[in-house]
Write an enzyme that holds these catalytic residues in place. Structure first.
Site, PDB file in Angstrom:
ATOM      1  CD  GLU A  21      45.771 -12.835  39.635  1.00 18.11           C
ATOM      2  OE1 GLU A  21      46.398 -13.199  40.661  1.00 18.11           O
ATOM      3  OE2 GLU A  21      45.720 -13.508  38.598  1.00 18.11           O
ATOM      4  NE  ARG A 114      47.210  -6.486  32.457  1.00 13.84           N
ATOM      5  CZ  ARG A 114      47.272  -7.573  33.227  1.00 13.84           C
ATOM      6  NH1 ARG A 114      48.148  -7.620  34.224  1.00 13.84           N
ATOM      7  NH2 ARG A 114      46.485  -8.612  33.003  1.00 13.84           N
ATOM      8  CG  ASN A 116      49.866 -11.092  34.998  1.00 10.87           C
ATOM      9  OD1 ASN A 116      48.820 -10.499  35.279  1.00 10.87           O
ATOM     10  ND2 ASN A 116      49.922 -12.398  34.844  1.00 10.87           N
ATOM     11  CG  ASN A 165      49.698 -15.888  36.005  1.00  5.99           C
ATOM     12  OD1 ASN A 165      49.579 -15.195  37.005  1.00  5.99           O
ATOM     13  ND2 ASN A 165      48.764 -15.958  35.070  1.00  5.99           N
ATOM     14  CG  ASP A 214      45.941 -16.818  37.263  1.00  4.85           C
ATOM     15  OD1 ASP A 214      46.921 -16.151  37.635  1.00  4.85           O
ATOM     16  OD2 ASP A 214      44.914 -16.288  36.808  1.00  4.85           O
TER      17      ASP A 214
END
Length: 302
Positions: A21, A114, A116, A165, A214
């Site tokens: 990522e 968490r 992102n 995202n 995404d």
């Protein structure tokens, strides 16, 4: 106008990420940074690498890194901004250690969530989304999108999110785009050049395919290049929200993109359930020349 099509058959770098990522072009060193959220790696590789990984450098952390950004006035070879499980941190790249800069909660850490994806905005503030962490069953609408400034203060802008995202800005900086993967929606906001405030939230693009949007980057003409997780593709969306191009890739779980000149570098995640080729190349980094340059990413003002 005919839709533009590109096809990539194999990785530029067969990195075998579990969840690759956050690709980021580091101009000072002509290299690409990316994270592997699940393996807790921060990778750096030279753009001139011929794909054999000879220039690859990896920092192993004890916490999941989720996104990186440059810091205004700081050599990125020394320190960079890093999203981690419990908030924003600064990574000392020489020592391979990090220090928390701004936790999501100063009182206690919420182990369920968490960070992102995230991005620095034109004012040098950093936007960072949160979501349910791995291993806790189905993702819940307990995430939020927060904005951090140089005072380390956190402001929650959006709440009740499942998978927040990608974030990005139009060439004139007057529009901010934000992706909510679970609902397959990309929203647009008016972004104030004076204050950095956002308003007028509206649906800009809804993805109708089986995959989920995404991460993305914006090119110099205002097109959004959006990775589609689960669909082996990156799509090119024009400023009006219409798909005008697509890149087909050999693995399904495409996560994010980053421009280096007119080349688009593309990250992916492992695929344990796809066909043989998708499993083989999952977690690789791909590249393709798309004939247009991207906007430079902003730096965080510490």
């Amino acid at each position: 106008m005919a839709s533009q099509q590109w096809k990539v058959d194999e990785p530029w770098l067969d990195l075998k990420c579990a969840l690759g990522e956050g690709p980021f072009y580091e101009k000072e060193t002509n290299s690409l940074r990316l994270v592997d959220i699940k393996k807790k790696h921060v990778h750096t590789v030279s753009i001139s690498d011929n794909g054999d990984g000879s220039s690859l450098k990896t920092i192993q952390l004890d916490v999941c890194p989720t996104v990186t950004a440059d810091i205004e006035g700081v050599d990125p070879q020394d320190r960079i901004l890093l999203g981690v499980k419990h908030g924003l941190a600064v990574l000392d790249r020489q020592a391979g250690t990090y220090k928390m800069l701004a936790p999501f909660n100063a009182q206690e850490n919420n182990e369920r969530i968490r960070s992102n994806d995230g991005a620095a905005d034109p004012h040098g503030k950093f936007w960072l989304g949160t979501m349910t962490d791995f291993g806790l069953g189905e993702f819940q609408p307990e995430g939020f999108l927060a904005r951090f400034d140089s005072s380390r203060a956190k402001e929650e802008v959006l709440t009740d999110l499942v998978i927040p995202n990608g974030l990005g800005w139009s060439p004139d900086k007057k529009t901010m785009y934000f992706t909510h993967s679970k609902t397959r929606e990309v929203f647009a906001f008016d972004y104030s050049l004076e204050t950095g405030a956002v308003s007028n939230k509206r649906l800009w693009y809804r993805h109708e395919g089986p995959g989920e949007p995404d991460g993305f980057r914006v090119d110099v003409e205002g097109n959004v290049w959006h990775a589609i997780y689960g669909e082996s593709s990156v799509i090119k969306i024009n400023p009006q929200g219409k798909v005008i191009g697509s890149i087909t890739l050999p693995t399904r779980n495409i996560t994010c993109v980053q421009f280096v000149g007119t080349e688009l570098f593309i990250t992916s995640a492992a695929d344990a359930e796809g066909d043989e080729t998708s499993q083989k190349y999952g977690g690789g980094v791909f590249k393709v020349d798309v004939g247009i340059a991207g906007l430079e990413l902003f730096k965080f003002k510490l």
